[in-house]
Write a protein that holds these residues in place. Structure first.
Motif, PDB file in Angstrom:
ATOM      1  N   VAL A   1     -21.199 -51.996 -22.222  1.00 62.28           N
ATOM      2  CA  VAL A   1     -21.727 -53.282 -21.683  1.00 62.28           C
ATOM      3  C   VAL A   1     -19.927 -53.984 -20.946  1.00 62.28           C
ATOM      4  N   ASP A   2     -20.885 -53.775 -19.841  1.00 60.98           N
ATOM      5  CA  ASP A   2     -19.780 -53.574 -18.911  1.00 60.98           C
ATOM      6  C   ASP A   2     -18.429 -55.373 -19.583  1.00 60.98           C
ATOM      7  N   MET A   3     -17.220 -54.612 -20.048  1.00 59.40           N
ATOM      8  CA  MET A   3     -16.706 -56.442 -20.507  1.00 59.40           C
ATOM      9  C   MET A   3     -16.097 -56.476 -19.060  1.00 59.40           C
ATOM     10  N   ASN A   4     -15.704 -55.984 -18.225  1.00 58.15           N
ATOM     11  CA  ASN A   4     -14.759 -56.582 -16.949  1.00 58.15           C
ATOM     12  C   ASN A   4     -15.964 -57.565 -16.663  1.00 58.15           C
TER      13      ASN A   4
ATOM     14  N   ASP B   1      -5.517 -61.259 -25.882  1.00 58.37           N
ATOM     15  CA  ASP B   1      -6.337 -61.802 -26.618  1.00 58.37           C
ATOM     16  C   ASP B   1      -7.385 -62.722 -27.137  1.00 58.37           C
ATOM     17  N   PHE B   2      -8.363 -62.253 -26.345  1.00 62.68           N
ATOM     18  CA  PHE B   2      -9.842 -62.162 -26.496  1.00 62.68           C
ATOM     19  C   PHE B   2     -10.153 -60.560 -26.344  1.00 62.68           C
ATOM     20  N   PHE B   3     -10.894 -59.937 -25.360  1.00 60.95           N
ATOM     21  CA  PHE B   3     -11.627 -58.620 -25.407  1.00 60.95           C
ATOM     22  C   PHE B   3     -10.576 -57.819 -24.823  1.00 60.95           C
ATOM     23  N   GLY B   4      -9.690 -58.242 -24.226  1.00 63.11           N
ATOM     24  CA  GLY B   4      -8.637 -56.784 -23.993  1.00 63.11           C
ATOM     25  C   GLY B   4      -9.163 -55.849 -23.023  1.00 63.11           C
ATOM     26  N   VAL B   5      -9.376 -56.410 -22.005  1.00 63.82           N
ATOM     27  CA  VAL B   5     -10.817 -55.283 -21.604  1.00 63.82           C
ATOM     28  C   VAL B   5     -10.115 -54.393 -20.303  1.00 63.82           C
TER      29      VAL B   5
ATOM     30  N   PRO C   1     -12.557 -51.759 -21.707  1.00 66.35           N
ATOM     31  CA  PRO C   1     -13.788 -51.884 -20.626  1.00 66.35           C
ATOM     32  C   PRO C   1     -14.910 -51.955 -20.935  1.00 66.35           C
ATOM     33  N   THR C   2     -15.663 -51.415 -22.048  1.00 62.47           N
ATOM     34  CA  THR C   2     -16.327 -51.252 -22.269  1.00 62.47           C
ATOM     35  C   THR C   2     -17.019 -51.783 -24.287  1.00 62.47           C
ATOM     36  N   ALA C   3     -18.350 -52.604 -24.640  1.00 61.92           N
ATOM     37  CA  ALA C   3     -18.254 -52.422 -25.922  1.00 61.92           C
ATOM     38  C   ALA C   3     -19.780 -51.878 -25.968  1.00 61.92           C
TER      39      ALA C   3
ATOM     40  N   LYS D   1     -13.486 -53.829 -28.832  1.00 66.45           N
ATOM     41  CA  LYS D   1     -12.317 -53.024 -28.921  1.00 66.45           C
ATOM     42  C   LYS D   1     -12.195 -51.844 -29.546  1.00 66.45           C
ATOM     43  N   GLY D   2     -12.686 -50.950 -29.141  1.00 65.87           N
ATOM     44  CA  GLY D   2     -12.384 -50.552 -30.195  1.00 65.87           C
ATOM     45  C   GLY D   2     -12.686 -49.730 -31.799  1.00 65.87           C
TER      46      GLY D   2
END
Length: 190
Positions: A72-75, A98-102, A106-108, A132-133
């Motif tokens: 998934v492209d978190m950006n 605060d949330f996904f730290g893209v 940058p990906t999930a 987030k790793g």
């Protein structure tokens, strides 16, 4: 008699061996036609939007779903229930640390690790979801019809250290509380 038993054993061994060699077919997901919708909840309502797949595939063995993997492209986090300044603010906040730290993540990813048929065209699946790793198992249902699939996932963001506004970690948030679980509704075309 011994010859018949031996023949039966040989036939059984050949049949079992042949079934083990059924090809796994990988079907690439069309990321332009596929859609992932998200919905997050707070005390005073909800927000929703879309996020894009970067890549993905499903695996089948004799037309039975056996696995898959998605990036998934978190950006691409996009709020669709707001517009203008409020949309830009929420999109930016969701992409922040605060949330996904893209910027850092940058990906999930989701890698399907177990699939069990639950009905005609329906499966119960388990996958390793990395946000987030951090990688944790997630259970979900997926249905496959021809060259399309749908899945619905409920994700607990707090398990991925996304705690902003969480009533599970902070007291006295009142109507500023954001619930830990969010929904992903996925429509795949392959």
């Amino acid at each position: 008699m011994k010859k018949r038993i031996l023949n039966s054993v040989v036939v059984l061994a050949v049949a079992m061996g042949a079934s083990a060699f059924v090809d796994v077919v990988t079907k690439e997901v069309n990321v332009k036609q596929s859609q992932v919708h998200w919905k997050g909840y707070k005390v005073t309502g909800s927000h929703y939007g879309t996020i894009d797949l970067k890549s993905g595939f499903l695996e089948f063995q004799a037309d039975v779903l056996t696995g898959g993997e998605f990036i998934v492209d978190m950006n691409s986090i996009n709020t669709t229930d707001l517009s203008g300044e409020y949309k830009d603010q929420l999109d930016g906040h969701l992409k922040s640390d605060d949330f996904f730290g893209v910027e850092k993540y940058p990906t999930a990813t989701l890698k399907i690790t177990k699939v069990t048929a639950s009905g005609k065209n329906s499966y119960d699946a388990t996958g390793d979801l990395t946000i987030k790793g951090k990688t944790l198992p997630v259970d979900f249902e997926i249905s496959v019809y021809g060259s399309k699939a749908t899945a619905n996932l409920k994700i607990d963001r707090s398990k991925y250290n996304i705690r902003y506004g969480s009533g599970s970690f902070f007291d006295n948030l009142g109507d500023k509380t954001i619930y830990d679980e969010f929904d992903l509704n996925v429509d795949l075309v392959f």
